[in-house]
Design a protein around this motif. Sequence first.
Motif, PDB file in Angstrom:
ATOM      1  N   GLN A  98       0.828  -1.212   0.000  1.00 37.70           N
ATOM      2  CA  GLN A  98       0.000   0.000   0.000  1.00 37.70           C
ATOM      3  C   GLN A  98       0.861   1.261   0.000  1.00 37.70           C
ATOM      4  O   GLN A  98       0.546   2.237  -0.693  1.00 37.70           O
ATOM      5  CB  GLN A  98      -0.950   0.001   1.199  1.00 37.70           C
ATOM      6  CG  GLN A  98      -2.077  -0.992   1.057  1.00 37.70           C
ATOM      7  CD  GLN A  98      -2.858  -0.827  -0.237  1.00 37.70           C
ATOM      8  OE1 GLN A  98      -3.297   0.271  -0.585  1.00 37.70           O
ATOM      9  NE2 GLN A  98      -3.024  -1.901  -0.980  1.00 37.70           N
ATOM     10  N   ARG A  99       1.939   1.235   0.760  1.00 34.17           N
ATOM     11  CA  ARG A  99       2.824   2.398   0.801  1.00 34.17           C
ATOM     12  C   ARG A  99       3.523   2.599  -0.548  1.00 34.17           C
ATOM     13  O   ARG A  99       3.673   3.730  -1.009  1.00 34.17           O
ATOM     14  CB  ARG A  99       3.836   2.246   1.929  1.00 34.17           C
ATOM     15  CG  ARG A  99       3.157   2.398   3.308  1.00 34.17           C
ATOM     16  CD  ARG A  99       4.095   2.120   4.454  1.00 34.17           C
ATOM     17  NE  ARG A  99       5.112   3.148   4.560  1.00 34.17           N
ATOM     18  CZ  ARG A  99       6.158   3.066   5.373  1.00 34.17           C
ATOM     19  NH1 ARG A  99       6.337   1.999   6.128  1.00 34.17           N
ATOM     20  NH2 ARG A  99       7.052   4.027   5.421  1.00 34.17           N
ATOM     21  N   LEU A 100       3.920   1.497  -1.186  1.00 28.01           N
ATOM     22  CA  LEU A 100       4.534   1.599  -2.521  1.00 28.01           C
ATOM     23  C   LEU A 100       3.525   2.160  -3.524  1.00 28.01           C
ATOM     24  O   LEU A 100       3.860   3.019  -4.338  1.00 28.01           O
ATOM     25  CB  LEU A 100       5.055   0.233  -2.987  1.00 28.01           C
ATOM     26  CG  LEU A 100       6.331  -0.249  -2.325  1.00 28.01           C
ATOM     27  CD1 LEU A 100       6.600  -1.713  -2.674  1.00 28.01           C
ATOM     28  CD2 LEU A 100       7.521   0.619  -2.736  1.00 28.01           C
ATOM     29  N   LYS A 101       2.303   1.675  -3.442  1.00 31.21           N
ATOM     30  CA  LYS A 101       1.256   2.148  -4.354  1.00 31.21           C
ATOM     31  C   LYS A 101       1.050   3.655  -4.188  1.00 31.21           C
ATOM     32  O   LYS A 101       0.948   4.395  -5.171  1.00 31.21           O
ATOM     33  CB  LYS A 101      -0.050   1.394  -4.072  1.00 31.21           C
ATOM     34  CG  LYS A 101      -1.152   1.656  -5.051  1.00 31.21           C
ATOM     35  CD  LYS A 101      -2.336   0.763  -4.757  1.00 31.21           C
ATOM     36  CE  LYS A 101      -3.409   0.910  -5.799  1.00 31.21           C
ATOM     37  NZ  LYS A 101      -4.486  -0.062  -5.601  1.00 31.21           N
ATOM     38  N   ALA A 102       1.022   4.116  -2.929  1.00 32.33           N
ATOM     39  CA  ALA A 102       0.849   5.543  -2.670  1.00 32.33           C
ATOM     40  C   ALA A 102       2.040   6.355  -3.153  1.00 32.33           C
ATOM     41  O   ALA A 102       1.866   7.444  -3.733  1.00 32.33           O
ATOM     42  CB  ALA A 102       0.625   5.766  -1.175  1.00 32.33           C
ATOM     43  N   LEU A 103       3.252   5.845  -2.950  1.00 29.55           N
ATOM     44  CA  LEU A 103       4.449   6.551  -3.419  1.00 29.55           C
ATOM     45  C   LEU A 103       4.434   6.693  -4.940  1.00 29.55           C
ATOM     46  O   LEU A 103       4.739   7.757  -5.479  1.00 29.55           O
ATOM     47  CB  LEU A 103       5.717   5.809  -2.983  1.00 29.55           C
ATOM     48  CG  LEU A 103       6.183   6.027  -1.559  1.00 29.55           C
ATOM     49  CD1 LEU A 103       7.294   5.044  -1.216  1.00 29.55           C
ATOM     50  CD2 LEU A 103       6.666   7.443  -1.360  1.00 29.55           C
ATOM     51  N   VAL A 104       4.098   5.606  -5.616  1.00 27.44           N
ATOM     52  CA  VAL A 104       4.071   5.612  -7.081  1.00 27.44           C
ATOM     53  C   VAL A 104       2.990   6.571  -7.585  1.00 27.44           C
ATOM     54  O   VAL A 104       3.233   7.381  -8.488  1.00 27.44           O
ATOM     55  CB  VAL A 104       3.860   4.182  -7.633  1.00 27.44           C
ATOM     56  CG1 VAL A 104       3.544   4.201  -9.116  1.00 27.44           C
ATOM     57  CG2 VAL A 104       5.104   3.329  -7.352  1.00 27.44           C
TER      58      VAL A 104
END
Length: 108
Positions: A98-104
């Motif tokens: 989820q954090r990667l998705k938000a960063l991207v």
Amino acid sequence: MTEPSQQSMNEALDRLWKQFLPQIEERVAVLESAGAALAADRLSDNQREAAQAAAHKLAGVLGTFGLTKGTVLAREAELLYSGDTDPEAAPQLAEIAQRLKALVAGRP
């Protein structure tokens, strides 16, 4: 020959980001899917290996685009998906995805 300006370098990086964004999003989706499978105790060896490979590739590419936090998160996921993946790691892996998705999604 003149050196490229910072602006032209940023523009080139932005073009590359747009070009590779679908692959990056797909790799994040692989991590999301693997995390959900692990939480349901249905993570196959193929899914685990795919998640480890996706995390490895994300770790390499995200730093190139200035997302060093994404590199750290992806390396953490890569490590967690190496070898036997403990089902107790599912919440942590879901949070990483989820954090990667938000960063991207948050990169302009």
